[in-house]
Scaffold this motif. Sequence first.
Motif, PDB file in Angstrom:
ATOM      1  N   ASN A 195       0.822  -1.214   0.000  1.00 11.65           N
ATOM      2  CA  ASN A 195       0.000   0.000   0.000  1.00 11.65           C
ATOM      3  C   ASN A 195       0.858   1.267   0.000  1.00 11.65           C
ATOM      4  OD1 ASN A 195      -2.517   1.285  -0.078  1.00 11.65           O
ATOM      5  ND2 ASN A 195      -2.555   1.551   2.160  1.00 11.65           N
ATOM      6  N   VAL A 196       1.903   1.246  -0.842  1.00  9.59           N
ATOM      7  CA  VAL A 196       2.803   2.395  -0.966  1.00  9.59           C
ATOM      8  C   VAL A 196       2.577   3.048  -2.323  1.00  9.59           C
ATOM      9  CG1 VAL A 196       5.210   3.159  -1.069  1.00  9.59           C
ATOM     10  CG2 VAL A 196       4.534   1.363   0.545  1.00  9.59           C
ATOM     11  N   LYS A 197       2.405   4.351  -2.332  1.00  7.53           N
ATOM     12  CA  LYS A 197       2.186   5.088  -3.572  1.00  7.53           C
ATOM     13  C   LYS A 197       3.495   5.190  -4.356  1.00  7.53           C
ATOM     14  CE  LYS A 197       0.411   9.558  -5.265  1.00  7.53           C
ATOM     15  NZ  LYS A 197       1.541   9.864  -6.173  1.00  7.53           N
ATOM     16  N   VAL A 198       3.418   4.957  -5.661  1.00  3.70           N
ATOM     17  CA  VAL A 198       4.591   5.162  -6.513  1.00  3.70           C
ATOM     18  C   VAL A 198       4.901   6.655  -6.499  1.00  3.70           C
ATOM     19  CG1 VAL A 198       5.549   4.957  -8.838  1.00  3.70           C
ATOM     20  CG2 VAL A 198       3.994   3.190  -7.963  1.00  3.70           C
ATOM     21  N   PRO A 199       6.103   7.038  -6.083  1.00  7.34           N
ATOM     22  CA  PRO A 199       6.384   8.463  -5.859  1.00  7.34           C
ATOM     23  C   PRO A 199       6.466   9.280  -7.142  1.00  7.34           C
ATOM     24  CG  PRO A 199       8.387   7.167  -5.591  1.00  7.34           C
ATOM     25  CD  PRO A 199       7.259   6.186  -5.743  1.00  7.34           C
ATOM     26  N   THR A 200       6.016  10.517  -7.040  1.00  2.00           N
ATOM     27  CA  THR A 200       6.133  11.466  -8.150  1.00  2.00           C
ATOM     28  C   THR A 200       6.946  12.690  -7.755  1.00  2.00           C
ATOM     29  OG1 THR A 200       4.068  12.592  -7.546  1.00  2.00           O
ATOM     30  CG2 THR A 200       3.906  10.748  -9.101  1.00  2.00           C
ATOM     31  N   ASN A 201       7.243  12.832  -6.454  1.00  2.00           N
ATOM     32  CA  ASN A 201       8.057  13.948  -5.976  1.00  2.00           C
ATOM     33  C   ASN A 201       8.879  13.487  -4.778  1.00  2.00           C
ATOM     34  OD1 ASN A 201       6.443  14.302  -3.524  1.00  2.00           O
ATOM     35  ND2 ASN A 201       4.882  15.223  -4.858  1.00  2.00           N
ATOM     36  N   PHE A 202       9.714  14.372  -4.258  1.00  2.00           N
ATOM     37  CA  PHE A 202      10.644  13.970  -3.204  1.00  2.00           C
ATOM     38  C   PHE A 202       9.929  13.596  -1.910  1.00  2.00           C
ATOM     39  CE2 PHE A 202      13.566  15.006   0.337  1.00  2.00           C
ATOM     40  CZ  PHE A 202      14.533  14.043   0.076  1.00  2.00           C
ATOM     41  N   PRO A 326      11.399  11.060  -9.332  1.00  2.00           N
ATOM     42  CA  PRO A 326      10.594  11.538  -8.199  1.00  2.00           C
ATOM     43  C   PRO A 326      11.441  12.283  -7.168  1.00  2.00           C
ATOM     44  CG  PRO A 326      11.123   9.238  -7.872  1.00  2.00           C
ATOM     45  CD  PRO A 326      11.723   9.623  -9.201  1.00  2.00           C
ATOM     46  N   THR A 327      12.149  13.302  -7.630  1.00  2.00           N
ATOM     47  CA  THR A 327      13.077  14.025  -6.757  1.00  2.00           C
ATOM     48  C   THR A 327      12.777  15.520  -6.680  1.00  2.00           C
ATOM     49  OG1 THR A 327      14.609  14.258  -8.633  1.00  2.00           O
ATOM     50  CG2 THR A 327      14.936  12.365  -7.165  1.00  2.00           C
TER      51      THR A 327
END
Length: 461
Positions: A195-202, A326-327
């Motif tokens: 249940n972890v969101k694929v990151p799009t930002n830092f 995603p940084t």
Amino acid sequence: MKLRKLLSITLVAAMVLGLTACGGKGSSTESPEKTGSESVNTDTGNAETGSMDSASTDAANTKEITYKVCTYYGGDSTVFAEFAAEKIKEKYPNVTLEFETLPSDGGLTIKTRAATGDLPDILLVDSGSIDVLAKSGSIITLDEYVDKLNIKDYYTPAIMENCLYSPDGHVYQFPMGSISPILWYYNKQIFADNNVKVPTNFDELMTAVTAFKEKGIIPMAMFGKEPWPLGAFFDTFAVKENPGGNYALSKGEAKASDESYSKIIGKMEQAIKAGIFQDGATNTDFDTASALFKEGKSAMFLNGSWYTADAITGLGDKADVILSYPTADAGKETVNQYSMTGGGDTSGMAVTANAEDKELAANIAFLFAYYREVAQYEKNSLVTTPLQTDGLTLENELDPISAKLLETIPQFSYNTKFLHTLPNTKFATTFTEEMQKLLVGETKDDFIKNVDKSIEDTVQK
């Protein structure tokens, strides 16, 4: 340092293909100056290639010759090398290739061997090694073969423009490798199951790192034993603020203490301290890190687009890529959205001064580079191929990752370089050391101070 034991491929003789003239020719007894050049058809659906003058061709068809070739060999790379060798054997039954595995040490072994005159005949080089090898006379210029072999009929215009000529204006290699982006691969199932969101930002990246660490999952597998992945990781942060990345630092166009760089170095330090990598990342090689990812022990893996087939082989439809790093700060995801690290390089097959019959060796070097990339495209569906694809056929349908890349690649831009290909090799060495120290606990302030000192010491005024 010695290379691994030679891996010899002895190929059975095959039919010699006919030679097709590119222009008017005299008899085969005339000198090369009078006879001009001839071409060997590659049978790929493109133009003719494999140019040799008549005298060299006659000699090549009667004299047995073995060339030692140092390139990617072993593991998945063996298939591509052997495919190229088989194609070469069809055209030159008298030529045998003996393969050496190119060491993954940023060119250190090759440069050491060059100093003792112990280089193979045909060698994979890049911009990080070409300068040293060319200045020492260890590799020959291949300028004349650009037209003789009509290589513009085989490579894309982007490769011809960006990956053929060295800064001194000469050609030292036949391009092998594409203009390839560095990607963040990820395991969709691990993200979904936890249940972890694929990151799009830092901020989202740090949330994911923390969540995976709490569950005993490695957030990102890193093969930090090699220089370039460390530089690539740095650049996936840097390009969000300065698309020039470590290349701009190496030229003295920026400093690590600049506000934009200081900011991203702080982000890297935060991610490293949070445990984004596995223990011992600086001593981990590619095979080990890749296994962690493909065996489901790490959620993410940084590598070039060439890794797509490997990822799918290991994970199937669980493999995917994050196309925009995603940084970035939250709310600024579209700033430099597709500014990428990776890109192209003057990387390819060179002919060394040790090679017998350099005209023939140049033909073999070109054909090897070409056919290896044919195999990469046809067998691995490498959509970032450096080749023109008219006449080439994909053996399989495009996988979802490649299809996604094919759609997005036109938006990618590249302004930085792989760490091991930086012309400022002294800076690259120091930067590698600093990145390794950052991974094992060096502070942001010390990293910045030491990198700025390296810029001051290595950039020519």
